[in-house]
Motif scaffolding. Structure first.
Motif, PDB file in Angstrom:
ATOM      1  N   MET A  73       0.932  -1.111  -0.010  1.00 55.82           N
ATOM      2  CA  MET A  73       0.088   0.204  -0.104  1.00 55.82           C
ATOM      3  C   MET A  73       1.047   1.185  -0.005  1.00 55.82           C
ATOM      4  O   MET A  73       1.821   1.464   0.950  1.00 55.82           O
ATOM      5  CB  MET A  73      -0.928  -0.121   1.305  1.00 55.82           C
ATOM      6  N   PRO A  74       0.675   2.178  -1.006  1.00 57.40           N
ATOM      7  CA  PRO A  74       1.692   3.302  -1.080  1.00 57.40           C
ATOM      8  C   PRO A  74       1.385   4.327   0.144  1.00 57.40           C
ATOM      9  O   PRO A  74       0.040   4.369   0.930  1.00 57.40           O
ATOM     10  CB  PRO A  74       1.217   3.869  -2.305  1.00 57.40           C
ATOM     11  N   ARG A  75       2.517   4.920   0.411  1.00 64.75           N
ATOM     12  CA  ARG A  75       2.359   5.946   1.570  1.00 64.75           C
ATOM     13  C   ARG A  75       2.695   7.420   0.748  1.00 64.75           C
ATOM     14  O   ARG A  75       3.570   7.511  -0.069  1.00 64.75           O
ATOM     15  CB  ARG A  75       3.381   6.075   2.555  1.00 64.75           C
ATOM     16  N   VAL A  76       1.941   8.483   1.252  1.00 62.68           N
ATOM     17  CA  VAL A  76       2.284   9.689   0.795  1.00 62.68           C
ATOM     18  C   VAL A  76       2.815  10.652   2.115  1.00 62.68           C
ATOM     19  O   VAL A  76       2.283  10.553   2.830  1.00 62.68           O
ATOM     20  CB  VAL A  76       1.090  10.529   0.371  1.00 62.68           C
ATOM     21  N   ILE A  77       3.935  11.248   1.624  1.00 62.76           N
ATOM     22  CA  ILE A  77       4.672  11.765   2.338  1.00 62.76           C
ATOM     23  C   ILE A  77       4.441  13.383   2.396  1.00 62.76           C
ATOM     24  O   ILE A  77       4.524  13.884   1.275  1.00 62.76           O
ATOM     25  CB  ILE A  77       6.395  11.620   2.343  1.00 62.76           C
ATOM     26  N   VAL A  78       4.213  14.294   3.595  1.00 62.20           N
ATOM     27  CA  VAL A  78       3.842  15.571   3.375  1.00 62.20           C
ATOM     28  C   VAL A  78       4.968  16.173   4.598  1.00 62.20           C
ATOM     29  O   VAL A  78       4.912  15.770   5.559  1.00 62.20           O
ATOM     30  CB  VAL A  78       2.367  15.838   4.106  1.00 62.20           C
ATOM     31  N   ASP A  79       5.771  16.648   3.784  1.00 60.48           N
ATOM     32  CA  ASP A  79       6.765  17.892   4.478  1.00 60.48           C
ATOM     33  C   ASP A  79       6.354  19.048   4.524  1.00 60.48           C
ATOM     34  O   ASP A  79       6.300  19.736   3.682  1.00 60.48           O
ATOM     35  CB  ASP A  79       8.167  17.348   4.017  1.00 60.48           C
ATOM     36  N   VAL A  80       6.364  19.523   5.950  1.00 57.97           N
ATOM     37  CA  VAL A  80       6.000  20.872   6.217  1.00 57.97           C
ATOM     38  C   VAL A  80       7.241  21.586   6.690  1.00 57.97           C
ATOM     39  O   VAL A  80       7.589  21.127   7.760  1.00 57.97           O
ATOM     40  CB  VAL A  80       4.805  20.890   7.262  1.00 57.97           C
ATOM     41  N   MET A  81       7.566  22.784   6.334  1.00 58.89           N
ATOM     42  CA  MET A  81       8.542  23.574   6.908  1.00 58.89           C
ATOM     43  C   MET A  81       8.243  25.126   6.965  1.00 58.89           C
ATOM     44  O   MET A  81       7.293  25.510   6.169  1.00 58.89           O
ATOM     45  CB  MET A  81       9.547  23.602   5.687  1.00 58.89           C
ATOM     46  N   PRO A  82       8.811  25.730   7.803  1.00 61.29           N
ATOM     47  CA  PRO A  82       8.487  27.216   7.783  1.00 61.29           C
ATOM     48  C   PRO A  82       9.037  27.786   6.551  1.00 61.29           C
ATOM     49  O   PRO A  82       9.815  27.467   6.032  1.00 61.29           O
ATOM     50  CB  PRO A  82       9.221  27.817   9.274  1.00 61.29           C
ATOM     51  N   LYS A  83       8.308  28.998   6.235  1.00 65.33           N
ATOM     52  CA  LYS A  83       8.660  29.716   5.240  1.00 65.33           C
ATOM     53  C   LYS A  83      10.090  30.196   5.383  1.00 65.33           C
ATOM     54  O   LYS A  83      10.458  30.493   6.517  1.00 65.33           O
ATOM     55  CB  LYS A  83       7.552  30.810   4.633  1.00 65.33           C
ATOM     56  N   PRO A  84      10.923  30.618   4.417  1.00 65.28           N
ATOM     57  CA  PRO A  84      12.149  30.945   4.648  1.00 65.28           C
ATOM     58  C   PRO A  84      12.113  32.317   5.568  1.00 65.28           C
ATOM     59  O   PRO A  84      13.148  32.592   6.248  1.00 65.28           O
ATOM     60  CB  PRO A  84      12.824  30.990   3.174  1.00 65.28           C
ATOM     61  N   GLU A  85      11.266  33.262   5.347  1.00 66.22           N
ATOM     62  CA  GLU A  85      11.177  34.556   6.075  1.00 66.22           C
ATOM     63  C   GLU A  85      10.826  34.403   7.404  1.00 66.22           C
ATOM     64  O   GLU A  85      10.770  35.424   8.004  1.00 66.22           O
ATOM     65  CB  GLU A  85      10.510  35.538   4.966  1.00 66.22           C
ATOM     66  N   ILE A  86      10.145  33.128   7.804  1.00 63.23           N
ATOM     67  CA  ILE A  86       9.764  33.021   9.054  1.00 63.23           C
ATOM     68  C   ILE A  86      10.884  32.524   9.969  1.00 63.23           C
ATOM     69  O   ILE A  86      11.635  31.710   9.673  1.00 63.23           O
ATOM     70  CB  ILE A  86       8.637  31.931   9.034  1.00 63.23           C
ATOM     71  N   LEU A  87      10.953  33.250  11.145  1.00 63.42           N
ATOM     72  CA  LEU A  87      11.976  32.713  12.109  1.00 63.42           C
ATOM     73  C   LEU A  87      11.671  31.244  12.568  1.00 63.42           C
ATOM     74  O   LEU A  87      10.474  31.082  12.856  1.00 63.42           O
ATOM     75  CB  LEU A  87      12.020  33.886  13.460  1.00 63.42           C
ATOM     76  N   ASP A  88      12.796  30.703  12.980  1.00 64.80           N
ATOM     77  CA  ASP A  88      12.421  29.340  13.466  1.00 64.80           C
ATOM     78  C   ASP A  88      13.439  29.206  14.770  1.00 64.80           C
ATOM     79  O   ASP A  88      14.419  28.718  14.770  1.00 64.80           O
ATOM     80  CB  ASP A  88      13.063  28.315  12.194  1.00 64.80           C
ATOM     81  N   PRO A  89      12.626  29.506  15.851  1.00 66.32           N
ATOM     82  CA  PRO A  89      13.497  29.379  17.202  1.00 66.32           C
ATOM     83  C   PRO A  89      13.681  27.692  17.569  1.00 66.32           C
ATOM     84  O   PRO A  89      14.711  27.868  18.170  1.00 66.32           O
ATOM     85  CB  PRO A  89      12.366  30.097  18.356  1.00 66.32           C
ATOM     86  N   GLN A  90      12.997  26.992  16.967  1.00 65.20           N
ATOM     87  CA  GLN A  90      13.399  25.694  17.557  1.00 65.20           C
ATOM     88  C   GLN A  90      14.635  25.043  16.555  1.00 65.20           C
ATOM     89  O   GLN A  90      15.900  24.687  17.215  1.00 65.20           O
ATOM     90  CB  GLN A  90      12.194  24.413  17.011  1.00 65.20           C
ATOM     91  N   GLY A  91      14.614  25.545  15.331  1.00 63.34           N
ATOM     92  CA  GLY A  91      15.914  25.160  14.633  1.00 63.34           C
ATOM     93  C   GLY A  91      17.182  25.870  15.037  1.00 63.34           C
ATOM     94  O   GLY A  91      18.096  25.464  14.997  1.00 63.34           O
ATOM     95  N   LYS A  92      17.025  27.314  15.714  1.00 61.81           N
ATOM     96  CA  LYS A  92      17.795  28.096  16.197  1.00 61.81           C
ATOM     97  C   LYS A  92      18.312  27.288  17.479  1.00 61.81           C
ATOM     98  O   LYS A  92      19.822  27.327  17.440  1.00 61.81           O
ATOM     99  CB  LYS A  92      17.616  29.696  16.382  1.00 61.81           C
TER     100      LYS A  92
END
Length: 86
Positions: A1-20
């Motif tokens: 059975m196939p799986r569909v992957i959805v990757d969600v990322m903050p837009k480049p102009e949005i600050l990412d405190p968790q990533g920082k």
């Protein structure tokens, strides 16, 4: 059975405190080669078929439920190989 992957990322102009925070911790752990970190989300949806209609529905799900289109971008891809892995 196939799986569909959805990757969600903050837009480049949005600050990412968790990533920082992750980026700041890496040198303290001895990892000095990473220049930047962005943290996102990954969703795996099992579907009966990965036809165009199903993928369009998954895109609608991603836009209305899985992501906040104001601050996040998403990608949708099929990964049939995941169903065979344990």
């Amino acid at each position: 059975m196939p799986r569909v992957i959805v990757d969600v990322m903050p837009k480049p102009e949005i600050l990412d405190p968790q990533g920082k925070a992750v980026h700041g911790a890496l040198p303290r752990l001895g990892f000095d080669s990473v220049v930047d970190v962005r943290q996102g989300k990954r969703f795996e949806l099992e579907v009966a078929t990965a036809d165009d209609q199903t993928l369009a529905e998954v895109r609608q799900i991603a836009e209305t439920l899985l992501s906040n289109p104001v601050i996040e971008d998403f990608t949708v891809r099929v990964d049939e190989g995941l169903a065979d892995q344990a």
